[in-house]
Design a protein around this motif. Structure first.
Motif, PDB file in Angstrom:
ATOM      1  N   GLN A   1       0.832  -1.190   0.000  1.00 62.33           N
ATOM      2  CA  GLN A   1       0.000   0.000   0.000  1.00 62.33           C
ATOM      3  C   GLN A   1       0.869   1.243   0.000  1.00 62.33           C
ATOM      4  N   VAL A   2       0.235   2.371  -0.317  1.00 65.08           N
ATOM      5  CA  VAL A   2       0.931   3.630  -0.372  1.00 65.08           C
ATOM      6  C   VAL A   2       0.236   4.616   0.561  1.00 65.08           C
ATOM      7  N   ARG A   3       1.020   5.435   1.240  1.00 69.28           N
ATOM      8  CA  ARG A   3       0.451   6.438   2.134  1.00 69.28           C
ATOM      9  C   ARG A   3       0.242   7.732   1.364  1.00 69.28           C
ATOM     10  N   LEU A   4      -0.943   8.344   1.545  1.00 68.25           N
ATOM     11  CA  LEU A   4      -1.322   9.516   0.765  1.00 68.25           C
ATOM     12  C   LEU A   4      -1.701  10.673   1.680  1.00 68.25           C
ATOM     13  N   VAL A   5      -1.264  11.875   1.332  1.00 68.47           N
ATOM     14  CA  VAL A   5      -1.590  13.070   2.104  1.00 68.47           C
ATOM     15  C   VAL A   5      -2.010  14.174   1.142  1.00 68.47           C
ATOM     16  N   LEU A  20      -5.300  21.109  -5.984  1.00 71.16           N
ATOM     17  CA  LEU A  20      -5.116  20.150  -4.905  1.00 71.16           C
ATOM     18  C   LEU A  20      -3.872  19.318  -5.171  1.00 71.16           C
ATOM     19  N   TYR A  21      -3.239  18.931  -4.078  1.00 68.01           N
ATOM     20  CA  TYR A  21      -2.024  18.127  -4.138  1.00 68.01           C
ATOM     21  C   TYR A  21      -2.231  16.843  -3.342  1.00 68.01           C
ATOM     22  N   CYS A  22      -1.630  15.776  -3.822  1.00 65.80           N
ATOM     23  CA  CYS A  22      -1.648  14.516  -3.099  1.00 65.80           C
ATOM     24  C   CYS A  22      -0.234  13.952  -3.140  1.00 65.80           C
ATOM     25  N   ALA A  23       0.415  13.965  -1.982  1.00 64.66           N
ATOM     26  CA  ALA A  23       1.777  13.451  -1.877  1.00 64.66           C
ATOM     27  C   ALA A  23       1.730  11.999  -1.427  1.00 64.66           C
ATOM     28  N   ALA A  24       2.503  11.165  -2.108  1.00 65.74           N
ATOM     29  CA  ALA A  24       2.500   9.734  -1.829  1.00 65.74           C
ATOM     30  C   ALA A  24       3.866   9.282  -1.329  1.00 65.74           C
ATOM     31  N   TRP A  36      -9.101  10.926  -7.784  1.00 70.38           N
ATOM     32  CA  TRP A  36      -9.659  11.925  -6.864  1.00 70.38           C
ATOM     33  C   TRP A  36     -11.152  11.637  -6.724  1.00 70.38           C
ATOM     34  N   PHE A  37     -11.612  11.677  -5.496  1.00 69.88           N
ATOM     35  CA  PHE A  37     -13.018  11.523  -5.178  1.00 69.88           C
ATOM     36  C   PHE A  37     -13.434  12.692  -4.295  1.00 69.88           C
ATOM     37  N   TYR A  95     -10.709  13.621  -1.663  1.00 60.94           N
ATOM     38  CA  TYR A  95      -9.790  12.556  -1.284  1.00 60.94           C
ATOM     39  C   TYR A  95      -9.010  12.081  -2.505  1.00 60.94           C
ATOM     40  N   CYS A  96      -7.745  11.773  -2.304  1.00 59.76           N
ATOM     41  CA  CYS A  96      -7.022  11.065  -3.350  1.00 59.76           C
ATOM     42  C   CYS A  96      -6.888   9.604  -2.923  1.00 59.76           C
ATOM     43  N   ALA A  97      -6.723   8.736  -3.912  1.00 62.37           N
ATOM     44  CA  ALA A  97      -6.700   7.309  -3.657  1.00 62.37           C
ATOM     45  C   ALA A  97      -5.871   6.608  -4.724  1.00 62.37           C
ATOM     46  N   ALA A  98      -5.382   5.426  -4.372  1.00 64.74           N
ATOM     47  CA  ALA A  98      -4.532   4.645  -5.272  1.00 64.74           C
ATOM     48  C   ALA A  98      -5.202   3.328  -5.605  1.00 64.74           C
TER      49      ALA A  98
END
Length: 122
Positions: A1-5, A20-24, A36-37, A95-98
């Motif tokens: 899994q990957v951690r997302l912020v 918007l930014y999503c750092a993984a 993105w949701f 929310y961002c998601a992988a």
């Protein structure tokens, strides 16, 4: 899994733009399709946009097509959502998601961030 912020949310007026930014975390970021949701109060989480691991294909919800753009920089382990022409109905937690492949289905995304609030005033 990957951690997302996620980050970049805020309060804006109708017609304004936000990015918007999503750092993984992790070394395998490029292997994941990213999405993105958004979830408004009292509503289910809804698909907004998604992008393949190498960024060569994207998909958008009809409600944001032509206004929002998803992109990614695998060297920075970051996915972006550029939102232009914002409307009050875009107000939600984003929310961002992988996921393992490009999909719009929320249940196919295994890793999620904590969300960032976007509020659009009229």
């Amino acid at each position: 899994q990957v951690r997302l912020v996620e980050s970049g949310g805020g309060l804006v007026q109708a017609g304004d733009s936000l990015r918007l930014y999503c750092a993984a975390s992790g070394r395998t970021f490029s292997m994941y399709a990213m999405g993105w949701f958004r979830q408004a109060p009292g509503k289910e989480r809804a698909f907004v946009a998604a992008i393949t691991g190498n960024g060569d294909n994207t998909h958008y919800a009809d409600s944001v097509k032509g206004r929002f753009t998803i992109s990614r920089d695998n060297a920075k382990n970051t996915v972006y959502l550029q939102m232009n022409g914002l409307k009050p109905e875009d107000t939600a937690v984003y929310y961002c998601a992988a996921a393992g492949f490009l999909t719009t289905r929320v249940e196919m995304f295994g890793s999620w961030g904590q969300g960032t609030q976007v509020t659009v005033s009229s």
